[in-house]
Write an enzyme that holds these catalytic residues in place. Structure first.
Site, PDB file in Angstrom:
ATOM      1  N   SER A   1       0.793  -1.295   0.067  1.00 27.60           N
ATOM      2  CA  SER A   1       0.067  -0.134   0.101  1.00 27.60           C
ATOM      3  C   SER A   1       0.846   1.316  -0.046  1.00 27.60           C
ATOM      4  O   SER A   1       2.048   1.182   0.444  1.00 27.60           O
ATOM      5  CB  SER A   1      -1.017  -0.023   1.287  1.00 27.60           C
TER       6      SER A   1
ATOM      7  N   TYR B   1      -2.331  -0.422  10.011  1.00 31.84           N
ATOM      8  CA  TYR B   1      -2.411  -0.879   8.509  1.00 31.84           C
ATOM      9  C   TYR B   1      -1.139  -0.471   7.613  1.00 31.84           C
ATOM     10  O   TYR B   1      -0.490  -1.465   7.001  1.00 31.84           O
ATOM     11  CB  TYR B   1      -3.534  -0.049   7.557  1.00 31.84           C
TER      12      TYR B   1
HETATM   13  N1  LIG Z   1      -8.818  -0.938  -2.318  1.00 28.47           N
HETATM   14  C1  LIG Z   1      -7.503   0.033  -1.846  1.00 28.47           C
HETATM   15  O1  LIG Z   1      -7.683   1.452  -1.987  1.00 28.47           O
HETATM   16  C2  LIG Z   1      -6.162  -0.568  -1.704  1.00 28.47           C
HETATM   17  C3  LIG Z   1      -5.083   0.311  -1.467  1.00 28.47           C
HETATM   18  C4  LIG Z   1      -3.847  -0.087  -1.158  1.00 28.47           C
HETATM   19  C5  LIG Z   1      -3.684  -1.398  -0.961  1.00 28.47           C
HETATM   20  N2  LIG Z   1      -4.769  -2.218  -1.149  1.00 28.47           N
HETATM   21  C6  LIG Z   1      -4.676  -3.817  -0.696  1.00 28.47           C
HETATM   22  O2  LIG Z   1      -4.894  -4.568  -2.050  1.00 28.47           O
HETATM   23  C7  LIG Z   1      -5.297  -5.758  -1.327  1.00 28.47           C
HETATM   24  C8  LIG Z   1      -6.911  -6.069  -1.975  1.00 28.47           C
HETATM   25  O3  LIG Z   1      -7.552  -4.844  -1.406  1.00 28.47           O
HETATM   26  P1  LIG Z   1      -9.189  -4.743  -1.935  1.00 28.47           P
HETATM   27  O4  LIG Z   1      -9.347  -3.127  -1.884  1.00 28.47           O
HETATM   28  O5  LIG Z   1      -9.273  -5.362  -3.131  1.00 28.47           O
HETATM   29  O6  LIG Z   1      -9.796  -5.443  -0.751  1.00 28.47           O
HETATM   30  P2  LIG Z   1     -11.294  -6.394  -0.649  1.00 28.47           P
HETATM   31  O7  LIG Z   1     -12.375  -5.485  -1.617  1.00 28.47           O
HETATM   32  O8  LIG Z   1     -11.770  -6.113   0.833  1.00 28.47           O
HETATM   33  O9  LIG Z   1     -11.059  -7.525  -0.973  1.00 28.47           O
HETATM   34  C9  LIG Z   1     -10.084  -8.352  -0.258  1.00 28.47           C
HETATM   35  C10 LIG Z   1      -9.759  -9.775  -0.752  1.00 28.47           C
HETATM   36  O10 LIG Z   1      -9.010 -10.420   0.066  1.00 28.47           O
HETATM   37  C11 LIG Z   1      -9.387 -11.508   0.487  1.00 28.47           C
HETATM   38  N3  LIG Z   1      -9.381 -11.569   2.001  1.00 28.47           N
HETATM   39  C12 LIG Z   1      -9.545 -10.674   3.069  1.00 28.47           C
HETATM   40  N4  LIG Z   1      -9.104 -11.311   4.144  1.00 28.47           N
HETATM   41  C13 LIG Z   1      -8.794 -12.572   3.907  1.00 28.47           C
HETATM   42  C14 LIG Z   1      -8.274 -13.805   4.690  1.00 28.47           C
HETATM   43  N5  LIG Z   1      -8.076 -13.770   5.943  1.00 28.47           N
HETATM   44  N6  LIG Z   1      -7.854 -15.089   3.970  1.00 28.47           N
HETATM   45  C15 LIG Z   1      -7.886 -14.847   2.584  1.00 28.47           C
HETATM   46  N7  LIG Z   1      -8.447 -14.096   1.995  1.00 28.47           N
HETATM   47  C16 LIG Z   1      -9.062 -12.948   2.589  1.00 28.47           C
HETATM   48  C17 LIG Z   1     -11.314 -11.341   0.342  1.00 28.47           C
HETATM   49  O11 LIG Z   1     -11.755 -12.588   0.377  1.00 28.47           O
HETATM   50  P3  LIG Z   1     -13.276 -12.660   0.919  1.00 28.47           P
HETATM   51  O12 LIG Z   1     -13.922 -12.112  -0.236  1.00 28.47           O
HETATM   52  O13 LIG Z   1     -13.603 -14.286   1.130  1.00 28.47           O
HETATM   53  O14 LIG Z   1     -13.545 -11.811   2.005  1.00 28.47           O
HETATM   54  C18 LIG Z   1     -11.214 -10.678  -0.857  1.00 28.47           C
HETATM   55  O15 LIG Z   1     -10.932 -11.515  -2.054  1.00 28.47           O
HETATM   56  C19 LIG Z   1      -5.431  -5.720   0.166  1.00 28.47           C
HETATM   57  O16 LIG Z   1      -4.009  -6.356   0.513  1.00 28.47           O
HETATM   58  C20 LIG Z   1      -5.214  -4.225   0.521  1.00 28.47           C
HETATM   59  O17 LIG Z   1      -4.675  -4.224   1.769  1.00 28.47           O
HETATM   60  C21 LIG Z   1      -5.934  -1.833  -1.378  1.00 28.47           C
END
Ligand SMILES: NC(=O)c1ccc[n+]([C@@H]2O[C@H](COP(=O)([O-])OP(=O)(O)OC[C@H]3O[C@@H](n4cnc5c(N)ncnc54)[C@H](OP(=O)(O)O)[C@@H]3O)[C@@H](O)[C@H]2O)c1
Length: 242
Positions: free
Chosen positions: A140, A154
């Site tokens: 991130s 985070y």
């Molecule tokens: N969105 C942003 O702005 C942003 C920015 C910087 C970094 N990130 C990083 O990018 C990654 C994805 O983010 P996102 O925004 O796509 O999040 P999201 O929409 O909340 O999706 C999260 C994904 O990770 C899976 N997951 C969560 N907890 C888990 C666990 N304990 N075991 C296995 N799978 C798990 C979820 O599975 P389920 O569907 O089964 O819950 C889902 O497929 C994360 O690492 C996040 O920190 C996101």
């Protein structure tokens, strides 16, 4: 003769950025295994969409906080496809709170999923990865510049991922495997649904990113043209952390 398809394993691939990466790697010709924690229906639906690209998909339930489940999922993916060429560590959770209110259980859960689970999944996948393998973590931009009240835990987890990647790059280089870290800024997913409007103004490009934009960078890191890059953290955040 047809070149055998590559296999990608996306840890946390049922929704958001992970789902976009899984679909993009499928579009680029890889068989894709993905894990999820609870969104079984979304994971199965995505597996169907992946197979529309003429590749095979496998959705596996595995909580990244559970070492045994994670290990079992990696073994199942390797058994089904024979090897793992690309592993994407995307599973991550976000909780924002001031240190005074931050619960110890939430702290432990975030460290388990965002840091320990990343390390353990890479450790489990490595015996199945041939030379030329690619490891891609999703960190991130908070590892570069936090700037948001309550985001210390985070940011700490994502900072740990960036440093882990540097160390592992050195360890994996003799095996011909590269590892790089994508550091997104705000991306439109379930995770950010309630903060998109707030953060838009903090971003020089005046918009949040789309999961497909992260998937494009992941596709580059998964491909042959990134072969000389390892240990890097690449920030993709509309200029937010400048
Ligand atoms: N969105 C942003 O702005 C942003 C920015 C910087 C970094 N990130 C990083 O990018 C990654 C994805 O983010 P996102 O925004 O796509 O999040 P999201 O929409 O909340 O999706 C999260 C994904 O990770 C899976 N997951 C969560 N907890 C888990 C666990 N304990 N075991 C296995 N799978 C798990 C979820 O599975 P389920 O569907 O089964 O819950 C889902 O497929 C994360 O690492 C996040 O920190 C996101």
């Amino acid at each position: 003769m047809n070149t055998p398809k590559k296999t990608a394993l996306v840890i946390g691939g049922s929704r958001g950025i992970g789902a976009a990466i899984a679909l993009r790697l499928a579009r680029d010709g890889a068989n894709v295994a993905l894990t999820y924690a609870s969104a079984a229906a979304k994971a199965e639906q995505l597996a169907g969409a992946i197979e529309e690209h003429g590749v095979q998909a496998l959705a596996l339930k595995a909580d990244s906080a559970n070492a045994a489940e994670l290990q079992a999922a990696v073994e199942q993916a390797a058994a089904r496809f024979g090897r793992i060429d690309i592993v994407v560590l995307n599973a991550g959770i976000l909780h924002i709170a001031d240190i005074a209110e931050f619960g110890i259980e939430t702290l432990d859960r975030m460290l388990d999923v965002n840091v320990r689970g990343v390390y353990l999944a890479i450790k489990a996948a490595l015996p199945h990865m041939p030379p030329g393998g690619r490891v891609i973590t999703i960190g991130s931009n908070t590892a570069v510049r936090s700037g948001h009240p309550g985001s210390s835990v985070y940011a700490m987890t994502k900072g740990a991922v960036a440093v882990m990647v540097k160390g592992l790059a050195v360890d994996l280089a003799p095996r011909g495997i590269t590892i790089n870290n994508i550091q997104p800024g705000p991306i439109e997913t379930d995770m950010t649904a309630d903060m998109i409007e707030l953060v838009k103004d903090w971003i020089p490009l005046k918009r949040v990113g789309q999961p497909s934009e992260i998937a494009g960078l992941a596709a580059y890191l998964a491909g042959p043209e990134s072969g000389y890059m390892t240990g890097a953290s690449l920030t993709i955040d509309g200029g937010m952390s400048l």
